[in-house]
Design a protein around this motif. Structure first.
Motif, PDB file in Angstrom:
ATOM      1  N   PHE A 184       0.853  -1.187   0.000  1.00  0.00           N
ATOM      2  CA  PHE A 184       0.000   0.000   0.000  1.00  0.00           C
ATOM      3  C   PHE A 184       0.885   1.231   0.000  1.00  0.00           C
ATOM      4  O   PHE A 184       2.083   1.172   0.292  1.00  0.00           O
ATOM      5  CB  PHE A 184      -0.936   0.029   1.215  1.00  0.00           C
ATOM      6  CG  PHE A 184      -0.222   0.246   2.514  1.00  0.00           C
ATOM      7  CD1 PHE A 184       0.016   1.530   3.007  1.00  0.00           C
ATOM      8  CD2 PHE A 184       0.236  -0.829   3.264  1.00  0.00           C
ATOM      9  CE1 PHE A 184       0.685   1.723   4.203  1.00  0.00           C
ATOM     10  CE2 PHE A 184       0.911  -0.635   4.463  1.00  0.00           C
ATOM     11  CZ  PHE A 184       1.129   0.637   4.931  1.00  0.00           C
ATOM     12  N   ASN A 237      -6.597   4.819  -8.745  1.00  0.00           N
ATOM     13  CA  ASN A 237      -7.991   5.027  -8.302  1.00  0.00           C
ATOM     14  C   ASN A 237      -8.802   5.782  -9.353  1.00  0.00           C
ATOM     15  O   ASN A 237      -9.671   6.592  -9.029  1.00  0.00           O
ATOM     16  CB  ASN A 237      -8.033   5.766  -6.962  1.00  0.00           C
ATOM     17  CG  ASN A 237      -7.722   4.862  -5.791  1.00  0.00           C
ATOM     18  OD1 ASN A 237      -7.355   3.706  -5.964  1.00  0.00           O
ATOM     19  ND2 ASN A 237      -7.860   5.372  -4.582  1.00  0.00           N
ATOM     20  N   ASN A 265      -8.385   1.449  -5.077  1.00  0.00           N
ATOM     21  CA  ASN A 265      -7.267   0.553  -4.755  1.00  0.00           C
ATOM     22  C   ASN A 265      -6.780  -0.210  -5.994  1.00  0.00           C
ATOM     23  O   ASN A 265      -6.518  -1.421  -5.950  1.00  0.00           O
ATOM     24  CB  ASN A 265      -7.638  -0.415  -3.638  1.00  0.00           C
ATOM     25  CG  ASN A 265      -7.862   0.299  -2.315  1.00  0.00           C
ATOM     26  OD1 ASN A 265      -7.201   1.283  -2.011  1.00  0.00           O
ATOM     27  ND2 ASN A 265      -8.805  -0.192  -1.525  1.00  0.00           N
ATOM     28  N   GLU A 287      -3.421  -1.126  -2.640  1.00  0.00           N
ATOM     29  CA  GLU A 287      -4.150  -0.289  -1.693  1.00  0.00           C
ATOM     30  C   GLU A 287      -3.595   1.135  -1.669  1.00  0.00           C
ATOM     31  O   GLU A 287      -2.387   1.342  -1.521  1.00  0.00           O
ATOM     32  CB  GLU A 287      -4.080  -0.877  -0.281  1.00  0.00           C
ATOM     33  CG  GLU A 287      -4.902  -0.096   0.744  1.00  0.00           C
ATOM     34  CD  GLU A 287      -4.820  -0.696   2.135  1.00  0.00           C
ATOM     35  OE1 GLU A 287      -5.375  -0.060   3.057  1.00  0.00           O
ATOM     36  OE2 GLU A 287      -4.218  -1.775   2.303  1.00  0.00           O
ATOM     37  N   ARG A 319      -3.980   4.801   0.299  1.00  0.00           N
ATOM     38  CA  ARG A 319      -4.486   5.452   1.503  1.00  0.00           C
ATOM     39  C   ARG A 319      -4.285   6.954   1.414  1.00  0.00           C
ATOM     40  O   ARG A 319      -3.381   7.426   0.719  1.00  0.00           O
ATOM     41  CB  ARG A 319      -3.759   4.925   2.741  1.00  0.00           C
ATOM     42  CG  ARG A 319      -3.934   3.436   2.984  1.00  0.00           C
ATOM     43  CD  ARG A 319      -3.141   2.970   4.195  1.00  0.00           C
ATOM     44  NE  ARG A 319      -3.319   1.546   4.450  1.00  0.00           N
ATOM     45  CZ  ARG A 319      -2.704   0.887   5.420  1.00  0.00           C
ATOM     46  NH1 ARG A 319      -1.873   1.529   6.240  1.00  0.00           N
ATOM     47  NH2 ARG A 319      -2.915  -0.407   5.596  1.00  0.00           N
TER      48      ARG A 319
END
Length: 458
Positions: free
Chosen positions: A61, A84, A119, A135, A137
């Motif tokens: 991630f 994304n 993600n 992933e 964040r």
């Protein structure tokens, strides 16, 4: 004749070289052309961080703004990269056939991303596209405050901050985990959770796990060992004489008050019921104290968990406050480090708490439905607001005092706005008579030390 033969040989060598070079160049271009448009394969993703002990770390991630190095094959001829669903800029100079660099744009949607592309990283060339699950964040979450840091079991608290999205676990001091009943704000600005049983009375930090990763609160939650006065046996209430302003033991109240976070046993009314209202332009309208000399022992009580060498901005006074009706326009609480003030000071070892004046100087009505926690770092005390002070400086100051009582006044004098905000202004908020009810309880000294959360603990 001899000269001719030499020139002919040289020309033949040059021609042969050019033919070979042209062939190589042609083959190279042809090879490059054939490499473009191939299927893109992703093998591994690395986080590039020159400040880390592992500057090139394989990860599963990453956060907005971080730089990624992606390993695989078929990057030659890469045209587009989407994270994304959001197009990312990348420099072709840093693209080879089996590796590339891309920084995740701060504008990349995370929570708001379409679920079908959230993600994911998508790579496109002229003939193929490859979608890689990875992933993403937001920036690391942060906690700025907690509505009540000393709640009763079963009461709901609100944790405020940023990046607190999709909170799925809260670990309380004593390693008590809560994974159910957590309600979070879609914008990640707060969440609510119920105080469980079994939380350590020694206090500590909350550890919060969210979609953006983990974050610690300051180590001030449920810090019962830091209580210097709660009117129920922890600490000693000191009072003397017959002055109207002095909060006597008979003024202390115990009726259950407050919604959501209710009162805990006895508490102090800063306008006791025997006083109908406070006049305007008056200081030291009421005063409540710890016992002081021979009883208070801050060094013995507090330094086992807050070392005397702790920077003063990492130590705070906390108390719980309840204001059932609107408090506005007049009055404030004066925090007194020792008993040596006449009232009205905006200097010395004091701090004036004026909750109805915002940081920008505007007036905002202050009211609570239940008890909430006030946190005042000790470097807010005027004597200690400029300089590299430690907790030991405060301890020595109290130990050298003639009267070692710690206390709180209710004051009702005019307020120069510059004394509150520190900004140059001639604005003065004139005082007025008031019958506001202000209650406090659970006075305590706590640590503001916040453990560092690492995405990649070594």
């Amino acid at each position: 004749m001899k000269k001719y033969i030499i020139n002919t040989t040289y020309s033949m060598v040059i021609m042969a070289f050019l033919v070979v070079l042209g062939s190589l160049l042609f083959q190279s271009c042809d090879s490059n052309d054939s490499m473009e448009g191939r299927q893109i394969i992703i093998n591994r993703v690395f986080l590039e961080d020159v400040n880390s002990a592992v500057p090139d770390r394989e990860v599963s991630f990453a956060r907005l703004g971080q730089l990624l190095r992606i390993e695989g094959a078929g990057f030659t001829g890469l045209r587009k990269v989407y994270i994304n669903g959001y197009a990312q800029y990348f420099n072709p100079v840093y693209v080879s056939d089996n590796s590339m660099l891309v920084a995740i744009s701060a504008d990349t949607p995370v929570i708001d991303a379409d679920p079908s592309v959230r993600n994911t990283i998508k790579f496109e060339n002229t003939a193929h596209e490859t979608v890689f699950d990875f992933e993403i964040r937001s920036g690391a979450p942060a906690i700025t405050s907690i509505s009540n840091t000393l709640p009763k079991v079963g009461e709901i608290i609100t944790v405020y901050g940023s990046g607190l999205t999709e909170v799925n676990k809260v670990i309380f001091p004593g390693n008590v985990e809560v994974t159910t009943g957590i309600v979070y704000d879609e914008d990640g600005e707060f969440f609510t959770v119920t105080m469980p049983s079994g939380v350590s009375p020694n206090g500590g930090s909350l550890l919060v796990q969210s979609a953006n990763g983990g974050v610690y609160s300051p180590a001030y939650f449920n810090c019962k060992k830091g209580v210097i006065l709660d009117f129920d046996g922890s600490g000693t209430h000191g009072y003397w004489g017959t002055s109207i302003s002095m909060i006597q033991n008979t003024d202390i109240e115990s009726a259950l008050i407050g919604t959501g976070n209710a009162s805990q046993g006895k508490y102090v009314p800063h306008r006791p019921s025997r006083i109908a209202s406070f006049d305007a332009a008056k200081n030291r309208c009421s005063e409540v104290w710890t016992a002081g000399n021979g009883v208070d022992d801050w060094r013995g009580q507090l330094t086992p968990f807050i070392p005397a060498t702790t920077p003063l901005n990492q130590v705070a006074l906390q108390f719980d406050i309840y204001v059932p009706n609107v408090w506005n326009n007049t009055g404030f609480l004066k925090i007194c480090l020792i008993n040596n003030f006449n009232g009205g000071e905006w200097a010395g070892a004091t701090y004036n708490y004026v909750p109805w004046i915002a940081a920008d100087g505007t007036k905002i009505p202050f009211q609570t439905t239940g008890w909430q926690t006030v946190t005042i770092p000790l470097n807010k005390l005027y004597s200690f607001s400029s300089g590299d002070f430690t907790f030991d400086d405060v301890l020595k100051f109290r130990e050298a005092a003639t009267y070692k009582n710690f206390g709180i006044y209710f004051e009702n004098s005019d307020i120069k706005l510059t004394n509150v905000t520190g900004a140059p202004t001639e604005t003065v908020y004139a005082s007025a008579a008031t019958s506001v009810s202000v209650f406090t309880d659970n006075w305590r000294i706590v640590s503001l030390n916040t453990p560092t959360y690492s995405d990649f603990p070594e």
